[in-house]
Design an enzyme around this catalytic site. Structure first.
Site, mmCIF file in Angstrom:
data_model
loop_
_atom_site.group_PDB
_atom_site.id
_atom_site.type_symbol
_atom_site.label_atom_id
_atom_site.label_comp_id
_atom_site.label_asym_id
_atom_site.label_seq_id
_atom_site.Cartn_x
_atom_site.Cartn_y
_atom_site.Cartn_z
ATOM 1 N N CYS A 55 0.819 -1.216 0.000
ATOM 2 C CA CYS A 55 0.000 0.000 0.000
ATOM 3 C C CYS A 55 0.858 1.273 0.000
ATOM 4 O O CYS A 55 1.986 1.271 0.464
ATOM 5 C CB CYS A 55 -0.913 0.001 1.229
ATOM 6 S SG CYS A 55 -2.357 -1.052 1.028
ATOM 7 N N ASN A 153 -0.040 -13.231 -10.910
ATOM 8 C CA ASN A 153 -0.745 -14.320 -10.223
ATOM 9 C C ASN A 153 -1.911 -13.668 -9.513
ATOM 10 O O ASN A 153 -1.708 -12.871 -8.604
ATOM 11 C CB ASN A 153 0.155 -14.999 -9.177
ATOM 12 C CG ASN A 153 1.280 -15.795 -9.810
ATOM 13 O OD1 ASN A 153 1.131 -16.359 -10.881
ATOM 14 N ND2 ASN A 153 2.425 -15.841 -9.136
ATOM 15 N N HIS A 166 -1.402 -6.332 -8.266
ATOM 16 C CA HIS A 166 -0.002 -6.165 -8.687
ATOM 17 C C HIS A 166 0.427 -7.265 -9.642
ATOM 18 O O HIS A 166 -0.228 -8.304 -9.741
ATOM 19 C CB HIS A 166 0.922 -6.182 -7.462
ATOM 20 C CG HIS A 166 1.049 -7.520 -6.810
ATOM 21 N ND1 HIS A 166 0.054 -8.078 -6.022
ATOM 22 C CD2 HIS A 166 2.039 -8.454 -6.840
ATOM 23 C CE1 HIS A 166 0.435 -9.267 -5.579
ATOM 24 N NE2 HIS A 166 1.636 -9.532 -6.064
ATOM 25 N N HIS A 299 2.287 -12.075 -27.628
ATOM 26 C CA HIS A 299 1.017 -12.632 -27.178
ATOM 27 C C HIS A 299 0.984 -12.736 -25.662
ATOM 28 O O HIS A 299 2.028 -12.730 -25.009
ATOM 29 C CB HIS A 299 0.749 -14.002 -27.815
ATOM 30 C CG HIS A 299 1.807 -15.026 -27.550
ATOM 31 N ND1 HIS A 299 3.007 -15.070 -28.239
ATOM 32 C CD2 HIS A 299 1.860 -16.051 -26.667
ATOM 33 C CE1 HIS A 299 3.735 -16.084 -27.800
ATOM 34 N NE2 HIS A 299 3.073 -16.689 -26.829
ATOM 35 N N HIS A 301 -0.753 -15.117 -22.427
ATOM 36 C CA HIS A 301 -1.474 -16.321 -22.029
ATOM 37 C C HIS A 301 -2.239 -16.037 -20.746
ATOM 38 O O HIS A 301 -1.675 -15.475 -19.805
ATOM 39 C CB HIS A 301 -0.495 -17.464 -21.712
ATOM 40 C CG HIS A 301 0.276 -17.976 -22.888
ATOM 41 N ND1 HIS A 301 -0.308 -18.703 -23.888
ATOM 42 C CD2 HIS A 301 1.588 -17.893 -23.209
ATOM 43 C CE1 HIS A 301 0.615 -19.047 -24.779
ATOM 44 N NE2 HIS A 301 1.772 -18.567 -24.391
ATOM 45 N N LYS A 314 -9.649 -27.382 -11.639
ATOM 46 C CA LYS A 314 -9.038 -28.477 -12.374
ATOM 47 C C LYS A 314 -7.696 -28.766 -11.711
ATOM 48 O O LYS A 314 -6.887 -27.866 -11.528
ATOM 49 C CB LYS A 314 -8.819 -28.071 -13.830
ATOM 50 C CG LYS A 314 -7.913 -29.006 -14.620
ATOM 51 C CD LYS A 314 -8.542 -30.370 -14.822
ATOM 52 C CE LYS A 314 -7.559 -31.349 -15.457
ATOM 53 N NZ LYS A 314 -8.121 -32.712 -15.544
ATOM 54 N N VAL A 317 -2.604 -33.077 -11.956
ATOM 55 C CA VAL A 317 -1.873 -33.919 -10.998
ATOM 56 C C VAL A 317 -1.371 -35.208 -11.660
ATOM 57 O O VAL A 317 -0.827 -35.164 -12.763
ATOM 58 C CB VAL A 317 -2.740 -34.173 -9.752
ATOM 59 C CG1 VAL A 317 -2.763 -32.910 -8.870
ATOM 60 C CG2 VAL A 317 -4.169 -34.568 -10.122
ATOM 61 N N TYR A 319 -1.848 -38.027 -13.685
ATOM 62 C CA TYR A 319 -1.668 -38.308 -15.108
ATOM 63 C C TYR A 319 -1.021 -37.125 -15.825
ATOM 64 O O TYR A 319 -0.148 -37.300 -16.667
ATOM 65 C CB TYR A 319 -3.009 -38.655 -15.763
ATOM 66 C CG TYR A 319 -2.831 -39.215 -17.165
ATOM 67 C CD1 TYR A 319 -2.366 -40.508 -17.346
ATOM 68 C CD2 TYR A 319 -3.092 -38.439 -18.293
ATOM 69 C CE1 TYR A 319 -2.167 -41.023 -18.624
ATOM 70 C CE2 TYR A 319 -2.904 -38.951 -19.573
ATOM 71 C CZ TYR A 319 -2.438 -40.245 -19.725
ATOM 72 O OH TYR A 319 -2.240 -40.750 -20.990
#
Ligand code: G1P
Ligand code: G1P
Lengths: 347, 347
Positions: A55, A153, A166, A299, A301, A314, A317, A319
């Protein structure tokens, strides 16, 4: 092709950016879920929290006091994964124990002085400022480092440890795995077809229309044909653009507007502040600034973790970690989904 | 090399099985954690729950009633990601929209009739039975499918949706990404050095000793030099073994014992039933059964998600998804950790 309903039968799809495959098993959405339920994102975040190190006016871990910033604010990460001065580990004594030097810088950029706001809630002009700062960061760090990874994130589910809006910037002395693959595969496409892979791809998707989420004059958002995460998207300029600083002011306005629309759509999907990890991939920098990188197309994602509601994610893990990534509904099905009701195929 | 303390400075390490790099940034463990806290695993699981479709005597989604099994129990997954009869999508109409046929079977194997038990709590002889069944599955499905992936997702944190102890088996008509990379890289090592990569690696680790977690006459468990997950381990036979069915009865006894010791160590680390995804990689099967696969060595990967306590996990998110995997402590540090206290470097 007409005789094969892609949304009915499992099949593999090829990711031309990574050179890998993904297993698409549409009918898995019918599976009942009795596993982990995610907590909804916190809703009562205070606009200003003097104990939050992100902050305006707060004290950070290194003792510094943040300015009373009114727009974006950039500072060095107090717990960097990359530092400029790490020594070189030297030559390996054995081919199975190879190391390489890793140097770089890690920065944090606050998007806004308020903690209770997110990109989709900001004004288009404020988002434009964020985009301008991103471009500046590439210009500032690019000459020194071959790769400058800008990423966000968002949400506790994506490992974000601070609700203040952020992103992060990690610049490195090496080209990491993912951009290395993207470089290799775009180069191969360019030499075999004489076309920029993602420019050709955007044109194809604009014509085929079945995976287009949003578009305007300068930008296209699609659920890529090879998406692994359920609601993954790919944000592409229509024009051939190598890096963020190459965007015109008009293209940045259009980007701010398409970002606001995309992120609002995400928030509306399950009626929560939608978690995701996102990041920019543009042509590598450093020594590559002097090379012909025409095979590259800028680009972004977007990788959101949710599968069919705000509380069911989802899991990539067993497999997926040991064999190959698997998805439970087709990218085309996602494009025709406007909210939680459409996804309740099992009720 | 002595002048470079690997636990002090960030560096890259090479994963020779995948042909990719991982960023090791030791000093990140000092970072305080204010993000998502994981719920501890459920503790009051009933030994027998007639409504749990995995229990003896229960009714499953397809209407079948489970036998009153007393040891292991194998059945077809009621929501399979792979089915034997999916049609071929046919030739792609464009190189950026490539599909391939995917056929296979998905099975579930319960380890034990009780729901409140896990592998480390089972008797060594019971674990041996599980190993024998795994070997039988490879023998049964191997002739038909090039890849038979045996894997266990343990714990809600790893997407496991049923607490009853079980693993899964997904056999496929194609060689998935991860085993494809392992095949390629082991083949390259074999032709360039005339040695089986993982046999050479096990010998090296047994000599170097710094990353060895457990060993007995037939098996070695190490935190691999290139581990990405904090407490990741690699389980290797000392002898050159291609596939699970090739293990002698004595080697299976030794494996059951080493598995029990490893999983007990994991459970003791943070004093909870330790979550992980694990799986076996042996030489590909199907048409490869007739080929020379001497470059392969059987091995199992354990990927646990936790970072420094039962409630703080490692998130593989933004940077990891977009650039490259990053870890916050070195594999050598992990080997000298015996519990939560050692990891509290920041308090
Ligand atoms: O098959 P399950 O246990 O229901 O599902 C779990 O394992 C699968 C295989 O790794 C994953 O695809 C799923 O995301 C996960 O939740
Ligand atoms: O840097 P942060 O936000 O504290 O940490 C988060 O992002 C990093 C970069 O993707 C990851 O390595 C961490 O696991 C994650 O928790």
């Amino acid at each position: 092709r007409l005789s094969f309903p892609l949304s009915e039968h499992q099949h593999l799809r090829y990711n031309p950016l990574r050179g890998s495959w993904v297993l698409v098993s549409a009918h898995r959405m019918k599976r009942p879920w009795k596993g982990q339920m995610e907590k909804p994102p916190e809703e009562d975040i205070p606009r200003h929290d003097p104990t939050n190190p992100l902050c305006p006016g707060s004290r950070r871990a290194n003792g510094e006091i943040n300015p009373n910033y009114e727009s974006t604010f950039l500072f060095d990460n107090d717990f960097p994964a990359l530092q400029p001065d790490a020594p070189d580990p030297g030559a390996a004594d054995h081919p199975l124990f190879q190391t390489r030097a890793a140097r770089g810088v890690c920065k944090v950029m606050c998007f806004h002085p308020w903690s209770d706001i997110t990109l989709p809630l900001m004004q288009v002009s404020e988002i434009k400022t964020v985009i301008d700062k991103w471009a500046e960061l590439i210009e500032e760090l690019g000459p020194k480092y071959p790769w400058v990874q800008i990423f966000e994130n968002k949400g506790a589910m994506m490992g974000c440890s601070n609700p203040h809006p952020h992103c992060q910037v990690w610049a490195s002395s090496f080209l990491p795995n993912e951009p290395h693959l993207a470089d290799l595969n775009q180069k191969m496409h360019w030499s075999s077809r004489g076309e920029v892979m993602l420019v050709e791809y955007a044109r194809q998707e604009a014509e085929r229309k079945v995976r287009v989420v949003l578009e305007n004059d300068s930008w296209l958002v699609v659920v890529p044909f090879w998406a692994t995460w359920p609601f993954q998207t790919l944000l592409l300029p229509r024009r051939h653009v190598l890096r963020l600083p190459d965007l015109t002011s008009q293209e940045r306005d259009a980007l701010a507007s398409v970002m606001k629309r995309l992120l609002t759509k995400y928030d509306n999907l399950f009626e929560i502040s939608f978690p995701y990890s996102m990041g920019w991939h543009g042509a590598p920098t450093g020594p590559h600034l002097k090379e012909d990188m025409s095979h590259w197309q800028l680009h972004a994602h977007y990788y959101p973790p949710l599968l069919r509601s705000a509380s069911v994610r989802k899991f990539m893990v067993g497999y997926e970690m040991l064999a190959l990534e698997q998805r439970d509904l087709t990218p085309e099905q996602v494009c025709h989904t406007s909210g939680r009701r459409d996804l309740d195929t099992d009720t």
